[in-house]
Design a protein around this motif. Structure first.
Motif, short mmCIF file in Angstrom:
data_model
loop_
_atom_site.label_atom_id
_atom_site.label_comp_id
_atom_site.label_asym_id
_atom_site.label_seq_id
_atom_site.Cartn_x
_atom_site.Cartn_y
_atom_site.Cartn_z
N ARG A 87 0.82 -1.22 0.00
CA ARG A 87 0.00 0.00 0.00
C ARG A 87 0.85 1.26 0.00
O ARG A 87 0.46 2.29 -0.55
N THR A 88 2.04 1.20 0.59
CA THR A 88 2.88 2.40 0.66
C THR A 88 3.38 2.83 -0.71
O THR A 88 3.80 3.98 -0.88
N LYS A 89 3.34 1.91 -1.69
CA LYS A 89 3.82 2.24 -3.03
C LYS A 89 2.69 2.59 -4.00
O LYS A 89 2.94 2.87 -5.17
N LEU A 90 1.47 2.55 -3.48
CA LEU A 90 0.34 2.91 -4.33
C LEU A 90 0.30 4.42 -4.52
O LEU A 90 0.76 5.19 -3.66
N ARG A 91 -0.27 4.85 -5.61
CA ARG A 91 -0.49 6.27 -5.83
C ARG A 91 -1.48 6.79 -4.80
O ARG A 91 -2.28 6.04 -4.25
N GLU A 92 -1.43 8.08 -4.59
CA GLU A 92 -2.24 8.67 -3.54
C GLU A 92 -3.72 8.36 -3.72
O GLU A 92 -4.43 8.04 -2.76
N ALA A 137 5.49 -2.46 -7.40
CA ALA A 137 6.80 -2.46 -6.74
C ALA A 137 7.88 -1.79 -7.58
O ALA A 137 8.84 -1.22 -7.04
N SER A 138 7.74 -1.85 -8.91
CA SER A 138 8.79 -1.34 -9.81
C SER A 138 8.57 0.11 -10.25
O SER A 138 9.47 0.70 -10.84
N GLN A 139 7.39 0.65 -10.00
CA GLN A 139 7.09 1.99 -10.51
C GLN A 139 8.11 3.00 -9.98
O GLN A 139 8.61 2.90 -8.87
N VAL A 181 -2.33 -0.96 -14.77
CA VAL A 181 -0.87 -1.08 -14.91
C VAL A 181 -0.33 0.04 -15.80
O VAL A 181 0.80 0.50 -15.62
N ARG A 182 -1.14 0.46 -16.77
CA ARG A 182 -0.73 1.56 -17.63
C ARG A 182 -0.56 2.84 -16.81
O ARG A 182 0.39 3.61 -17.03
N LYS A 183 -1.47 3.05 -15.87
CA LYS A 183 -1.41 4.23 -15.02
C LYS A 183 -0.15 4.23 -14.15
O LYS A 183 0.38 5.29 -13.81
N TYR A 184 0.34 3.03 -13.84
CA TYR A 184 1.54 2.91 -13.00
C TYR A 184 2.82 2.82 -13.84
O TYR A 184 3.87 2.43 -13.34
#
Length: 782
Positions: free
Chosen positions: A515-520, A644-646, A678-681
Motif C-alpha cells: 500500500r505504501t507504493k500505491l499512488r495517492e 513495486a517497480s514503478q 498497470v498503464r497508469k503505473y
C-alpha cells in the motif's frame, strides 16, 4: 564578403551599380524587414507572413476515392484565402544528417547479446545507406496577409490558418499544421542561406533575424548564386499545360538531390475578375458578330471566325463555368525549383535532371536568368513572390491547378532515438519508434494482431529482443499460455516460471500489493475487498457459486486477513472450515482441490524468484479447467510487480493469446481494468492475438482497443478485416492492400498515434538473429 560578377545585362548592371552605391551587404539580399520570436515576419510595410509545417497524409496508400477527398479538401483550403492573402507551398527535399543513423545504432555492452546488437545495427545501416533513404521531404504552407500593423496581421493570419485547416477536418483528412516559432523559422531559412551550417541558440532580443541568417559569403551570377561553398540555381516553370499531373512534386523529390520546390498563389479579387471576364466575353461576342457580318458580305460561311476570337470565347466560357459551377478561384501562380550542388558541373547535371522531369510532365523549366536574387527570395520561406518583373515567370492558375500539385505522398514513422522496426513498404525509409516517448505516444500500450502463419510471433520476438537490448534496466514480463517464448527466453536469460500442478512452483494468491507504493488516489482502495472479489470470480469459474456462497467467501477473506499477517490460501481454507454454517462446510469441501488438494499451485507462499528482469509465466501444462483461474492469479501477481517497480524501472508486459482473458463478461472487465491500472503505473502492456473479434465482443475489450495508440497489424482473416474497417475505422483500401489474407508473411501495418505506415522487416536467414527469432515458430502456424 559580397561580390558581383560583370557578365550582366545592361539593366542588371545598372541595378548592381545602384546597390553598390548603397553599401550592399549579404543582409540586403534577404527581402524581408523583420521576424519576431513568435514567428511573425514583416515582409514590407504592408505584408506579414507565418509558416506552418504540414503533417503528411498517406496519399499513396489510400484508395482513389480517399485521394480525391484529399485533393478536394486541399482545393477548398486554398479557396479560403481572400484577395488580401498570399499562399506559398514549400517542399524541401533535404539530405538526412550523417549523425541520424548513428543516433539509432545500439552501443555494444560487452555481453554475449552483442552479436544481436551488431546484426540489428548492420540491418539498419544497410537499409539506411541506400540512396532512397538519404533524403527526407518536409512541407510548409506560408500564408501572407496585407495589413499595416503586426497585431492586426496576427489576428488575420490566425483566422486564415484555422480556415485553411477546416476543410481537411470536415473531409476526414488527418492533416496537422504546426506554426513555426521565430527560432524554428530562423533555422529553416538558415538551411538555405547557410547550407550545411547549424545555428546556435537564437536570441531575438539582441540579434536581428537578418543578421542571424545572412550568408557568410554570397556571390551573384546571372545564372546562379554561390552561397558559402554551395552552388545554387533557381529555375522557374516557363510553360506548363492547362492541367498539371499530380505527381510533379513527387517525381522531382525522387531525384534524390537537395532541392526546394516553391509554388506561389496570389488570389484575384473574384468580384472584379468576374466583371472583367464578363466584359471580355461581351466584347468578344460583339467582335464575333462583326466578323460574321463581314463574312456574309464576302460570301464566306458565318462559322469562320478568327482563331484568337475562338480561343477567347472558349477560355472565358471555361472560366465562368469553373467559377459558377465548380466554385474555383483564379490565382496568379509562380512555380520555382531551387537546386544546390558542390560545384558548377554538378549543378549543370542536376539542372538537366530537373528539366528532364519537367518535360516528361509537359512542364518546361528555365533558369531565372538575371533574376537569381529575386528567384532566391521567392523560394525562401518569406511568403511572397519577387519575380513580378518578368511576366514569363508567372501565369494564371485555377484552384484545381494548384490543388493537384498536392505535397502529400506518404507518411513516415521516424523517431530520432527510436528502435528499428523495419522499412516503410512505400518509401523504403527506415521505421523507428520509441514507445516511451510521449511526443510519439501519449499512452504506450499496444496490440499485435495477425492470423496464424502471418509472422506474428517473429514480429513480437523481435520487439522483445529490441526492448531487452535497448532498455537494459527495464523489466519484461511475458504471459505465455502456449510456450511460444520459452526457447527465446532461455537463450536470453529469462526466468521461466512454469505454473502447473506437476511442479513444486507456487504463487501465493493471497499476497497484497504494497500500500505504501500505491499512488495517492489508490491508497483508499480496499485491497481486501478486491482480493475477496478476485477469489469469488475465480471460484465461480470452476464451481459456479450461489449468492450465499459468494457471501461466505467475502466473510472468510476478511477474517483471514484479520487472523494472519501474511496469509496463504491454506490459511484461508482453514478459516473457511472453522465456520460452523453448513454452507461454509459444503463450500470448504468444494474448494479443497484448489486450496489443499491436487490443484494447490496457488495455496502456499511464493517460492519463485520474481526479481529477474525477464520473467515468463508459462501455463501451457496447467489443467484446462485451471487456466482461467491461473490467469487471474498471474495477472494479480503482475499487478504487484508493476506497483513495486514503478518510478524505479519501466515494466514491459506481453500478453500472448490475449483473447483467453475475454471468455466472459467478468474476465473481460477484470482484464480491461488491470490493463488500465498497470498503464497508469507506468507499465507498457502489449496484447497479442489472432482474433480481434473475441476482444471486441465485450465493452472492456472495445475500450482497451480504442485507447491503444500502438498497433501492429499483420495478415488478417476476413471477419477481422471487417471489424477493423467497420468498428475501428481503418481505411479499407489500406487494409486490403497491406494486410489482406494474401499478404506476405512478416509484413503489414504499424499504427502510431493515428499515423499508419506499411512495414516490412525481412531478417537474413544466415544470421544468428534469424535463428533466435525463428525458435518454435511453427507454433504460430497451427
Amino acid at each position: 564578403m559580397f561580390k558581383k560578377k560583370k557578365k550582366l545585362s545592361v539593366a542588371a548592371q545598372r541595378k548592381a551599380d545602384r546597390l553598390a552605391r548603397l553599401g550592399y551587404s549579404t543582409q540586403d539580399t534577404l527581402k524581408f524587414q523583420d521576424l519576431n520570436d513568435e514567428g511573425l515576419m514583416k515582409i514590407d510595410d504592408d505584408h506579414y507572413s507565418r509558416v506552418y509545417e504540414l503533417g503528411d497524409v498517406p496519399f499513396e496508400a489510400i484508395g482513389a476515392e480517399a485521394q480525391q477527398e484529399v485533393i478536394v479538401s486541399y482545393g477548398e483550403a486554398i479557396n479560403t484565402l481572400d484577395a488580401k492573402s498570399h499562399y506559398q507551398l514549400l517542399v524541401v527535399n533535404e539530405r538526412v544528417g550523417e549523425n541520424a543513423i548513428e543516433n539509432l545504432l545500439m552501443p555494444m555492452a560487452g555481453t554475449p547479446d552483442d552479436v544481436y546488437r551488431k546484426e540489428i545495427n548492420d540491418l539498419m545501416k544497410a537499409r539506411f545507406s541506400s540512396e532512397d533513404n538519404e533524403f527526407q521531404v518536409k512541407r510548409y504552407a506560408i500564408i501572407t496577409t496585407e495589413q499595416k500593423r503586426a497585431s492586426a496581421a496576427e489576428i488575420s493570419l490566425s483566422k486564415a490558418a484555422l480556415a485553411f485547416q477546416e476543410p481537411f477536418r470536415k473531409g476526414g483528412v488527418p492533416l496537422t499544421l504546426h506554426g513555426l516559432s521565430g527560432e524554428e523559422r530562423v533555422n529553416l531559412i538558415n538551411q538555405f542561406t547557410n547550407p550545411g551550417m547549424t545555428m546556435s541558440k537564437v536570441d531575438f532580443q539582441h540579434q536581428n533575424a537578418k543578421d542571424l541568417v545572412a550568408p557568410s559569403f554570397l556571390e551573384l551570377d546571372n545564372n546562379q548564386i554561390q552561397i558559402n561553398q554551395a552552388h545554387t540555381r533557381v529555375l522557374y516553370a516557363k510553360y506548363y499545360p492547362k492541367v498539371l499531373e499530380d505527381d510533379l512534386i513527387k517525381n522531382l523529390t525522387a531525384l534524390n538531390h537537395e532541392m526546394v520546390i516553391s509554388l506561389h498563389a496570389q488570389p484575384y479579387n473574384m468580384r472584379d475578375l468576374q466583371k472583367k471576364i464578363q466584359t471580355i466575353s461581351q466584347f468578344n461576342k460583339i467582335d464575333r458578330r462583326r466578323q460574321q457580318k463581314d463574312n456574309a458580305k464576302d460570301g464566306v460561311s458565318s462559322d469562320f471566325v478568327s482563331g484568337l476570337s475562338e480561343d477567347i470565347g472558349q477560355t472565358t466560357d471555361a472560366l465562368k463555368e469553373d467559377f459558377s459551377k465548380y466554385g474555383q478561384k483564379l490565382f496568379t501562380g509562380t512555380l520555382t525549383v531551387m537546386v544546390s550542388a558542390k560545384n558548377k558541373s554538378e549543378l549543370r547535371a542536376i539542372t538537366d535532371e530537373v528539366k528532364g522531369v519537367g518535360e516528361a510532365e509537359g512542364v518546361f523549366f528555365e533558369s531565372a536568368y538575371n533574376y537569381q536574387e529575386e528567384a532566391f527570395n521567392t523560394t525562401l520561406t518569406l511568403g511572397w513572390s519577387f519575380l513580378n518583373e518578368d511576366p514569363d515567370t508567372y501565369r494564371d492558375m485555377t484552384t484545381l491547378n494548384i490543388a493537384t500539385q498536392r505535397p502529400f505522398t506518404s507518411v513516415e514513422l521516424q523517431n530520432p532515438h527510436g528502435e528499428f522496426f523495419g522499412q516503410n513498404q512505400i518509401t523504403g525509409n527506415v521505421i523507428t519508434i520509441d514507445r516511451k516517448d510521449k511526443q510519439d505516444l501519449l499512452t504506450p500500450s499496444g496490440l499485435v494482431l495477425g492470423s496464424s502463419g502471418s509472422g506474428k510471433s517473429v514480429a513480437v520476438k523481435y520487439q522483445l529482443l529490441n526492448t531487452l537490448l535497448n532498455h537494459p534496466k527495464d523489466r519484461i514480463i511475458i504471459v505465455d499460455p502456449e510456450s511460444e517464448y520459452i526457447e527465446i527466453g532461455r537463450q536470453l536469460g529469462a526466468q521461466i516460471l512454469d505454473i502447473s500442478t506437476g511442479t513444486n512452483n507456487h504463487l501465493n494468491l493471497m499476497d497484497l500489493a504494497d500500500r505504501t507504493k500505491l499512488r495517492e488516489e489508490d491508497k483508499k482502495l480496499d485491497l481486501i475487498k478486491e482480493k475477496s472479489n478476485l477469489l469469488t470470480t475465480m471460484f465461480d469459474k470452476v464451481l459456479t457459486l450461489s449468492d450465499a456462497q459468494k457471501g461466505v467467501i467475502d466473510l472468510v477473506t476478511h477474517d483471514t486477513y484479520e487472523q494472519y499477517e501474511k496469509p496463504t490460501l491454506v490459511n484461508w481454507q482453514a478459516v473457511l472450515k472453522s465456520r460452523p454454517e453448513k454452507i461454509a462446510q459444503e463450500l470448504a469441501l468444494s474448494t479443497s482441490p484448489y486450496t489443499v488438494g491436487s490443484q494447490d499451485v496457488f495455496s502456499y507462499e511464493t517460492n519463485l524468484d520474481l526479481s529477474n528482469r525477464f520473467l515468463i509465466f508459462n501455463t501451457k501444462h496447467l489443467d484446462e479447467n485451471m487456466k482461467p483461474f491461473a490467469m487471474q492469479v498471474i495477472l494479480d501477481q503482475i499487478w504487484k510487480q508493476v506497483v513495486a517497480s514503478q518510478n524505479i524501472v519501466s515494466t514491459w508486459l506481453f500478453f500472448d493469446e490475449i483473447q483467453v482473458n475475454f471468455q466472459d463478461q467478468d474476465s473481460a472487465n477484470w482484464f480491461a481494468n488491470l490493463w488500465a491500472r498497470v498503464r497508469k503505473y507506468g507499465a507498457i502492456p502489449t496484447g497479442i492475438t489472432q482474433n480481434i473479434s473475441n476482444i471486441m465482443q465485450f465493452q472492456g475489450g472495445r475500450n482497451l482497443t480504442s485507447n491503444t495508440e500502438f498497433m501492429m497489424l499483420l495478415r488478417q482473416k476476413a471477419p477481422d478485416l471487417k471489424i477493423l474497417k467497420e468498428e475501428l475505422g481503418f481505411d479499407e483500401n489500406v487494409l486490403d492492400q497491406f494486410v489482406n489474407e494474401r499478404a506476405e508473411v512478416g509484413t503489414g501495418l504499424i499504427r502510431v498515434n493515428g499515423i499508419m505506415v506499411p512495414f516490412k522487416n525481412p531478417i537474413p536467414d544466415h544470421t544468428r538473429l534469424y535463428e533466435l527469432l525463428n525458435t518454435d515458430v511453427d507454433t504460430d502456424k497451427e
